[in-house]
Design a protein around this motif. Structure first.
Motif, short mmCIF file in Angstrom:
data_model
loop_
_atom_site.label_atom_id
_atom_site.label_comp_id
_atom_site.label_asym_id
_atom_site.label_seq_id
_atom_site.Cartn_x
_atom_site.Cartn_y
_atom_site.Cartn_z
N VAL A 174 17.92 -35.76 44.41
CA VAL A 174 16.83 -35.60 45.00
C VAL A 174 16.01 -34.79 44.24
CG1 VAL A 174 15.64 -34.67 47.20
CG2 VAL A 174 17.92 -35.78 47.31
N THR A 197 12.42 -29.88 45.99
CA THR A 197 13.12 -29.17 46.87
C THR A 197 12.19 -28.53 48.13
OG1 THR A 197 12.71 -27.41 45.55
CG2 THR A 197 14.79 -28.43 45.09
N ALA A 214 11.86 -33.05 50.67
CA ALA A 214 13.17 -32.81 50.21
C ALA A 214 14.23 -32.56 51.28
CB ALA A 214 13.52 -32.00 49.24
N MET A 215 13.88 -31.57 52.27
CA MET A 215 14.38 -31.14 53.52
C MET A 215 14.52 -32.41 54.44
SD MET A 215 15.07 -28.24 52.68
CE MET A 215 15.16 -28.55 51.05
N ILE A 242 17.22 -34.80 53.22
CA ILE A 242 18.68 -34.10 53.28
C ILE A 242 18.83 -34.08 54.95
CG2 ILE A 242 19.88 -31.97 53.34
CD1 ILE A 242 17.98 -31.47 50.67
N THR A 288 22.14 -36.60 56.17
CA THR A 288 23.27 -35.59 56.84
C THR A 288 23.29 -35.68 58.32
OG1 THR A 288 21.82 -33.77 56.82
CG2 THR A 288 23.40 -34.03 54.86
N GLU A 304 28.04 -39.03 54.23
CA GLU A 304 27.05 -38.53 53.55
C GLU A 304 27.17 -38.84 51.93
OE1 GLU A 304 28.21 -35.53 56.69
OE2 GLU A 304 29.21 -36.97 55.23
N ILE A 318 24.85 -34.95 47.24
CA ILE A 318 23.33 -34.69 46.89
C ILE A 318 23.28 -33.64 45.85
CG2 ILE A 318 21.15 -34.28 48.00
CD1 ILE A 318 22.26 -34.91 50.64
N LEU A 352 20.33 -31.46 43.97
CA LEU A 352 19.11 -30.97 44.10
C LEU A 352 18.28 -30.60 42.80
CD1 LEU A 352 18.58 -28.89 47.27
CD2 LEU A 352 17.36 -30.94 46.71
N LEU A 408 20.68 -25.55 54.73
CA LEU A 408 20.68 -26.04 53.22
C LEU A 408 21.95 -25.13 52.76
CD1 LEU A 408 19.93 -27.50 50.82
CD2 LEU A 408 18.09 -25.86 50.50
N LEU A 417 25.19 -26.55 53.51
CA LEU A 417 25.51 -27.88 52.83
C LEU A 417 26.02 -27.60 51.62
CD1 LEU A 417 22.48 -29.89 54.10
CD2 LEU A 417 25.06 -30.31 54.72
N VAL A 438 25.73 -30.44 48.95
CA VAL A 438 24.70 -30.74 48.25
C VAL A 438 25.06 -29.66 47.07
CG1 VAL A 438 22.26 -29.54 48.11
CG2 VAL A 438 22.80 -30.81 49.99
#
Length: 557
Positions: free
Chosen positions: A201, A204, A208-209, A212, A216, A234, A237, A239, A406, A409, A415
């Motif tokens: 991705v 950020t 991006a959120m 994500i 997820t 999933e 990922i 970042l 985040l 994750l 992530v």
């Protein structure tokens, strides 16, 4: 009396504000008005589609959104009062706190309702017509503006107001060359990612959120108090971004908080600096950034050395360098946890967050630097490419709850941070390689797919955004390829013919010519968005100065 015709191209939230301002001004005496709302979808909704998952959240708290107006928002101008988004939610028995970040689709419902409410409130001299079509071209001539629709139909208007948001008249492309280049609409674009793939991705921030979340919880994962419970669907990922930093979390606030008056970062200080230049152009780094630093550090009386160092680091745009990839990941995660703790303390308690909040509280001073005559060409590039992202990740980042998720994750291994700042992207068979450029010990990561997690304007694809292509055909180009607009929002023609001003641009398409145009107005405080719309509308409505004679704003030259 001759009828005044106004065409609004693209009626998302900003186009809906045009409707509100015209309804307000139409209560004054004047000629008949015809308002054409050219929008292929639901009026007012824009990206806030009512049929989207609840995990796609707003990035503004509920009490700071309205589509109506009041005397403090537009001093001295006519207003159309109505419920704010927060009040509207309460009237419909939604259990909402003033500082809730609500699902985007709920704002879409409010905007839909407000569009109907405003049309019902139209005074007798105002006729509102919705044209459910896509505009593909707009130009101006001695007779005014001419708008062309996709079916070839042409509509003549005295004024055309372009409020197309981020464009995208057609559906965005699917995967091309191993990349999903347009992140929205969601979850559609996220559905292009296969289960268990490894994806990078790129970005950020808030987009991006969203991605994500779609990859997820949108696939059945669940956040619990003890961590993230994966669904098994999933992707892995990675970042990656230019600075190598995670965004700062939005701090908790109170209903009573009001920004402290600026001491250094004021429009008057920016104007004084401009007066000292020969050509009126500012150098943002030399002239304005020192005001930002003085304002922020001036809020930190009694702060510790570590707190001051944190603010100074966050106000710099230099990348997050590190010795090795493990050291880089550890540093980034530790900084994110420390920032989340400050966000939980909130404004009024965290001296760090209060100091940084001056970038939001006194945004108008940054706008004053960009407003015509603006910045030098190099300084404009720096501001748009480097400083705007700095502001975004520092004070316009995700909700603190999103940062908490985040970190969960990352703890779960779903992530991982990319290989440091500005990784080099190399195409390979079956995917891409991301190679470090700012780590002392090189590191690389291989992924199957790239997802761009940012939105740029203008799009350089005339099919995706035909109005942008049409404007590029006759408008003067400003620094960085932005449209050249005058201070009232009117397009400056490339041929220099300025006798007629019949096409004005607001919202994201105006970004670069001005700063921070993509927001819904807030109730009870002065609104730059509504005031700027009035600057363009009042001449043609006959309630202000004549078209072709730009006015002077006390905040700009």
């Amino acid at each position: 009396m001759t009828t005044v015709r106004i065409a609004v191209i693209g009626v998302g939230p900003r186009g809906l504000s045009v409707l509100e301002r015209v309804v307000s001004h139409a209560r004054l005496d004047g000629p008949p008005i015809e308002l054409l709302l050219i929008e292929p979808g639901e009026l007012g909704v824009g990206i806030h589609r009512v049929k989207q998952p609840d995990y796609l959240l707003l990035n503004t708290i509920a009490s700071q959104l309205t589509i109506f107006s009041d005397e403090r928002m537009t001093p001295g101008a006519p207003v159309t009062r109505g419920p704010s988004f927060f009040q509207w939610c309460g009237e419909r028995k939604h259990q909402v706190r003033f500082d809730d970040f609500l699902p985007r689709r709920l704002l879409g419902e409010y905007l839909q309702w407000a569009a109907g409410e405003l049309r019902e409130r139209a005074p007798e001299r105002l006729t509102v017509q919705h044209l459910p079509a896509t505009a593909v071209a707009v130009r101006q001539d001695a007779a005014g503006a001419l708008v062309t629709l996709a079916d070839g139909t042409e509509h003549r208007a005295d004024l055309a107001v372009v409020t197309t948001g981020h464009g995208l008249a057609l559906r965005p492309p699917a995967v091309a060359d191993g990349m999903v280049s347009v992140p929205y609409p969601l979850p559609d674009q996220a559905d292009l990612v296969p289960d268990a793939a490894t994806v990078a991705v790129l970005g950020t921030g808030l987009t991006a959120m969203d991605l994500i979340a779609a990859l997820t919880v949108g696939r059945g994962g669940e956040f619990r108090e003890d961590g993230y419970l994966p669904s098994g669907r999933e992707p892995h990922i990675v970042l990656a971004n230019r600075t190598g930093r995670l965004p700062c979390a939005r701090p908790a606030t109170t209903a009573q908080r009001r920004p402290a008056p600026a001491v250094h970062l004021t429009p008057e200080a920016v104007a004084a600096l401009r007066e000292r230049t020969e050509d009126g152009l500012l150098d943002f780094r030399r002239d304005v950034e020192p005001l930002v630093h003085r304002e922020a550090l001036g809020r930190m009386a009694g702060a510790s050395a570590a707190e001051v160092e944190t603010v100074e680091r966050l106000l710099r745009s230099d990348p997050q360098r590190a010795e090795s990839y493990p050291h880089y990941v550890r540093t980034v995660v530790e900084q994110a946890r420390a920032d989340l703790a400050e966000a939980e303390r909130g404004l009024g308690a965290s001296v760090v967050k209060e100091a940084l909040e001056i970038l939001r509280d006194h945004r108008e001073s940054l706008r004053a630097a960009v407003d015509p005559p603006g910045l030098t060409a190099e300084s404009h590039r720096y501001f748009m490419a480097e400083y705007v992202p700095l502001v975004n990740r520092t004070v316009i980042g995700p909700q603190k709850e999103r940062i908490h998720e985040l970190l969960q994750l990352i703890d779960a291994g779903v992530v991982v941070p990319g290989p440091g700042p500005s990784p080099r992207l190399t195409r390979r068979d079956g995917g891409w390689t991301l190679s470090s450029t700012a780590l002392d010990r090189p590191h690389r990561v291989e992924v199957d797919l790239l997802l761009r997690a940012n939105l740029d304007w203008p799009l350089v694809d005339d099919e995706l955004d035909p109005i942008a292509g049409s404007l590029r055909g006759w408008a003067a180009s400003g620094p960085g390829g932005a449209l050249r607009l005058d201070r009232d929002g009117f397009v400056v023609p490339a041929d220099g013919a300025g006798a007629v001003r019949a096409v004005a641009v607001f919202g994201p398409p105006a970004e670069g010519a001005s700063y921070y145009n993509h927001y819904v107005p807030s109730p009870g405080v002065w609104s730059r968005a509504l005031t700027d719309l009035d600057r363009a509308l009042t001449p043609v409505l006959g309630t202000g100065r004549a078209v072709g004679t730009p006015g002077r704003d006390p905040r700009s030259r």
